[in-house]
Design an enzyme around this catalytic site. Structure first.
Site, PDB file in Angstrom:
ATOM      1  N   LYS A 278       5.954   8.960  14.196  1.00  0.00           N
ATOM      2  CA  LYS A 278       4.938   8.186  13.478  1.00  0.00           C
ATOM      3  C   LYS A 278       3.953   7.521  14.460  1.00  0.00           C
ATOM      4  CE  LYS A 278       2.734   5.833  10.504  1.00  0.00           C
ATOM      5  NZ  LYS A 278       1.944   6.430   9.450  1.00  0.00           N
TER       6      LYS A 278
ATOM      7  N   ARG B 293      -4.484  10.279  17.201  1.00  0.00           N
ATOM      8  CA  ARG B 293      -5.807  10.151  16.566  1.00  0.00           C
ATOM      9  C   ARG B 293      -6.641   9.086  17.291  1.00  0.00           C
ATOM     10  NH1 ARG B 293      -8.416  12.376  12.323  1.00  0.00           N
ATOM     11  NH2 ARG B 293      -9.618  11.017  10.953  1.00  0.00           N
TER      12      ARG B 293
ATOM     13  N   THR C 193       4.955  -4.073   9.377  1.00  0.00           N
ATOM     14  CA  THR C 193       5.403  -4.408  10.736  1.00  0.00           C
ATOM     15  C   THR C 193       4.146  -4.748  11.548  1.00  0.00           C
ATOM     16  OG1 THR C 193       5.496  -2.018  11.054  1.00  0.00           O
ATOM     17  CG2 THR C 193       7.581  -3.163  10.988  1.00  0.00           C
TER      18      THR C 193
ATOM     19  N   CYS D  98      -3.303   0.756  10.712  1.00  0.00           N
ATOM     20  CA  CYS D  98      -2.350   1.729  11.273  1.00  0.00           C
ATOM     21  C   CYS D  98      -2.789   2.189  12.656  1.00  0.00           C
ATOM     22  CB  CYS D  98      -2.255   2.928  10.347  1.00  0.00           C
ATOM     23  SG  CYS D  98      -1.907   2.434   8.669  1.00  0.00           S
TER      24      CYS D  98
ATOM     25  N   TYR E  81       0.803  -1.225   0.000  1.00  0.00           N
ATOM     26  CA  TYR E  81       0.000   0.000   0.000  1.00  0.00           C
ATOM     27  C   TYR E  81       0.837   1.277   0.000  1.00  0.00           C
ATOM     28  CZ  TYR E  81      -4.432  -2.388   0.423  1.00  0.00           C
ATOM     29  OH  TYR E  81      -5.539  -3.134   0.149  1.00  0.00           O
TER      30      TYR E  81
ATOM     31  N   HIS F 227     -17.096  25.805  20.109  1.00  0.00           N
ATOM     32  CA  HIS F 227     -16.109  26.501  20.947  1.00  0.00           C
ATOM     33  C   HIS F 227     -14.822  26.649  20.120  1.00  0.00           C
ATOM     34  CE1 HIS F 227     -13.051  27.118  23.987  1.00  0.00           C
ATOM     35  NE2 HIS F 227     -13.997  27.358  24.878  1.00  0.00           N
TER      36      HIS F 227
HETATM   37  N1  SAJ Z   1     -12.506   7.071  12.780  1.00  0.00           N
HETATM   38  C1  SAJ Z   1     -13.508   7.337  13.704  1.00  0.00           C
HETATM   39  N2  SAJ Z   1     -13.814   8.648  13.972  1.00  0.00           N
HETATM   40  C2  SAJ Z   1     -13.163   9.680  13.372  1.00  0.00           C
HETATM   41  C3  SAJ Z   1     -12.132   9.402  12.431  1.00  0.00           C
HETATM   42  C4  SAJ Z   1     -11.816   8.081  12.154  1.00  0.00           C
HETATM   43  O1  SAJ Z   1     -14.109   6.430  14.271  1.00  0.00           O
HETATM   44  O2  SAJ Z   1     -13.521  10.833  13.651  1.00  0.00           O
HETATM   45  C5  SAJ Z   1     -12.146   5.652  12.481  1.00  0.00           C
HETATM   46  C6  SAJ Z   1     -12.360   5.262  11.018  1.00  0.00           C
HETATM   47  O3  SAJ Z   1     -13.696   4.905  10.775  1.00  0.00           O
HETATM   48  C7  SAJ Z   1     -11.402   4.090  10.907  1.00  0.00           C
HETATM   49  C8  SAJ Z   1     -10.233   4.487  11.825  1.00  0.00           C
HETATM   50  O4  SAJ Z   1     -10.758   5.493  12.674  1.00  0.00           O
HETATM   51  O5  SAJ Z   1     -11.975   2.897  11.385  1.00  0.00           O
HETATM   52  C9  SAJ Z   1      -9.007   5.009  11.107  1.00  0.00           C
HETATM   53  O6  SAJ Z   1      -9.348   5.865  10.034  1.00  0.00           O
HETATM   54  P1  SAJ Z   1      -8.545   7.220   9.696  1.00  0.00           P
HETATM   55  O7  SAJ Z   1      -9.193   7.826   8.513  1.00  0.00           O
HETATM   56  O8  SAJ Z   1      -8.454   8.045  10.905  1.00  0.00           O
HETATM   57  O9  SAJ Z   1      -7.057   6.771   9.387  1.00  0.00           O
HETATM   58  P2  SAJ Z   1      -6.335   5.662   8.445  1.00  0.00           P
HETATM   59  O10 SAJ Z   1      -6.095   4.432   9.268  1.00  0.00           O
HETATM   60  O11 SAJ Z   1      -7.012   5.486   7.145  1.00  0.00           O
HETATM   61  O12 SAJ Z   1      -4.911   6.410   8.158  1.00  0.00           O
HETATM   62  C10 SAJ Z   1      -4.119   6.833   9.258  1.00  0.00           C
HETATM   63  C11 SAJ Z   1      -3.720   8.316   9.053  1.00  0.00           C
HETATM   64  N3  SAJ Z   1      -3.136   8.834  10.294  1.00  0.00           N
HETATM   65  C12 SAJ Z   1      -3.592   9.973  10.887  1.00  0.00           C
HETATM   66  O13 SAJ Z   1      -4.540  10.602  10.462  1.00  0.00           O
HETATM   67  C13 SAJ Z   1      -2.867  10.431  12.096  1.00  0.00           C
HETATM   68  C14 SAJ Z   1      -2.739   8.421   7.903  1.00  0.00           C
HETATM   69  O14 SAJ Z   1      -2.271   9.758   7.751  1.00  0.00           O
HETATM   70  C15 SAJ Z   1      -1.551   7.482   8.147  1.00  0.00           C
HETATM   71  O15 SAJ Z   1      -0.603   7.538   7.076  1.00  0.00           O
HETATM   72  C16 SAJ Z   1      -2.087   6.078   8.223  1.00  0.00           C
HETATM   73  O16 SAJ Z   1      -2.980   5.997   9.361  1.00  0.00           O
HETATM   74  C17 SAJ Z   1      -0.893   5.132   8.405  1.00  0.00           C
HETATM   75  O17 SAJ Z   1      -0.507   4.478   7.398  1.00  0.00           O
HETATM   76  O18 SAJ Z   1      -0.290   5.102   9.479  1.00  0.00           O
END
Ligand code: SAJ
Length: 404
Positions: A204, A211, A85, A258, A13, A242
């Site tokens: 990282k 998040r 990993t 991730c 990916y 706010h």
């Molecule tokens: N989710 C929620 N509520 C939210 C946002 C997300 O429940 O408000 C859930 C999503 O539905 C999903 C999970 O979190 O199940 C993760 O989704 P995501 O869109 O937050 O992130 P990923 O896993 O697609 O990608 C993340 C990103 N990291 C951050 O935003 C800090 C991306 O930038 C990274 O490159 C990627 O992980 C990675 O490869 O590490």
């Protein structure tokens, strides 16, 4: 192909889009993957993963002769390690793929070569790999440039973010950092921030943990609001008015490869210190379990009220909205759990982004919403927002799709 300038270890990916990006800049890339099918697909100018715009980038790179895939590496000047990993046992990070990829390039290394790890890794991995390299090739000690540079792209928007996101680059020494920065500068428009390898590794892990913690806060609020009879979506929208509050959205859990994984890399190493990070993982995992329990309760409630078994629509299987990726998906986990508890009810499983699935028999979202008595929204796919639901339906909206 001429002698490649870059060897990309891992064509998944992140590795494949990165290889395509480098190749687009007229740099010869030798891509390596242990899976011969992947190698064959790429050499035919095709791709084995779904990511917008990647197909064209790979097709052009292969056609132009700048990207070639193989199952083993070749001599080059720059080696990028972009392999998975995962974790093993009790959420312990498993760096064996990074180690194997490093061992594969070890015999090819020569003075002034640049070796970069991009794979998400526990703190200290780059130094550990440096130790491994110099123990096998002592004549090169101090003569290689070794750095860590994590990827940060969002699945679904990889080709744009690869070029435009800022990057954090940490060498094992100043010279390595500078050399790695010069390399990425050729392909990346985002800012390149210099640090050391350990900080870059931790950065990282911290980005994704941050998040995860924020989503856990939203998920915790959803549990509280359920008991307090408050609409959590409305509450969050109001609180976010706010100027210094920005709460994320609750959902049916956190998935993907991730955010649901990386925080464990910190917890495994620093268990006493990472209380919030560990707890956030627990809360987000618990949220999926809770959703499955809620479906069970709704089923029983329906049966008591109506004197018959309900039919149930499970809306969404992907790990987040508008993608087809089911890996580590909380929605898939909930669907499985609900089906395990099935007791002769009729189920309609919906995932508009895939055509078929080897375990689940899929139904269209329109049919499912029309026929089912209980509609369970797990993923806020855009298609679901267009549904006009009849008044008599029992709706469990775990992803706020009806609140937009
Ligand atoms: N989710 C929620 N509520 C939210 C946002 C997300 O429940 O408000 C859930 C999503 O539905 C999903 C999970 O979190 O199940 C993760 O989704 P995501 O869109 O937050 O992130 P990923 O896993 O697609 O990608 C993340 C990103 N990291 C951050 O935003 C800090 C991306 O930038 C990274 O490159 C990627 O992980 C990675 O490869 O590490």
């Amino acid at each position: 192909m001429n002698k490649p300038e870059v060897v990309m270890m891992g064509l998944g990916y992140i590795g494949l889009p990165t290889a395509a990006l480098i190749a687009q800049n007229n740099t010869h890339v030798h891509g390596v993957d242990i899976n011969p099918k992947v190698v064959e697909t790429i050499n035919a100018g095709k791709i084995h993963i779904i990511e917008p715009e990647l197909d064209l980038a790979v097709a052009n790179a292969v056609k132009g002769g700048f990207l070639k895939a193989a199952i083993s590496p070749k001599e080059a000047n720059t080696y990028l390690i972009v392999v998975p990993t995962p974790f093993k046992g009790k959420n312990e990070p498993d760096i064996s793929f990074v180690e194997a990829a490093t061992k594969a390039v070890l015999p090819l290394l020569k003075e002034n070569d640049l070796y970069i790890i991009e794979s998400t890794s526990p703190v200290g991995t780059t130094e550990k790999m440096m130790g491994l390299i110099y123990s096998q090739r002592p004549e090169l000690e101090g003569k290689l440039f070794i750095a860590y540079c994590p990827e940060r792209v969002l699945p679904g928007n990889v080709m744009y973010e690869l070029v435009h996101n800022d990057r954090v680059i940490g060498g094992v020494n100043q010279a390595s950092t500078e050399k790695a920065v010069a390399f990425y500068k050729r392909f990346i428009k985002g800012e390149l921030h210099k640090t050391n390898a350990r900080t870059a590794e931790m950065c990282k892990l911290v980005e994704n943990s941050s998040r995860d913690v924020q989503i856990a806060f939203a998920n915790e609020l959803s549990l509280i609001c359920d008991k307090a009879d408050i609409n959590v979506w409305e509450l969050i929208a109001l609180a976010n008015k706010h100027p210094r509050v920005n709460i994320l959205q609750p959902g049916c859990g956190v998935g993907g490869h991730c955010i649901a994984v990386d925080p464990y890399f910190i917890v495994a190493e620093y268990p006493m210190e990472s209380q919030i990070i560990g707890k956030a993982r627990e809360i987000n995992n618990y949220k999926s379990f809770w959703c499955a329990e809620k479906v069970q309760t709704a089923k029983l409630q329906f049966e008591l009220q109506q004197g018959r078994k309900p039919s149930i629509a499970i809306m969404g299987l992907a790990f987040k909205p508008n993608i087809d990726d089911l890996r580590e998906s909380p929605a898939k986990y909930i669907a499985q759990k609900v089906l395990q508890n099935a007791n002769n009810e009729e189920y309609f499983i919906v995932e508009p982004n895939i055509h078929e699935h080897k375990v689940f028999k899929l139904t269209s979202y329109q049919d499912a919403a029309e026929k089912a008595d209980i509609i369970v929204f797990l993923v806020a796919h855009k298609e679901f927002k267009t549904l006009k639901l009849k008044k008599d339906k029992m709706v469990l909206d775990f992803c706020g799709v009806l609140n937009d």
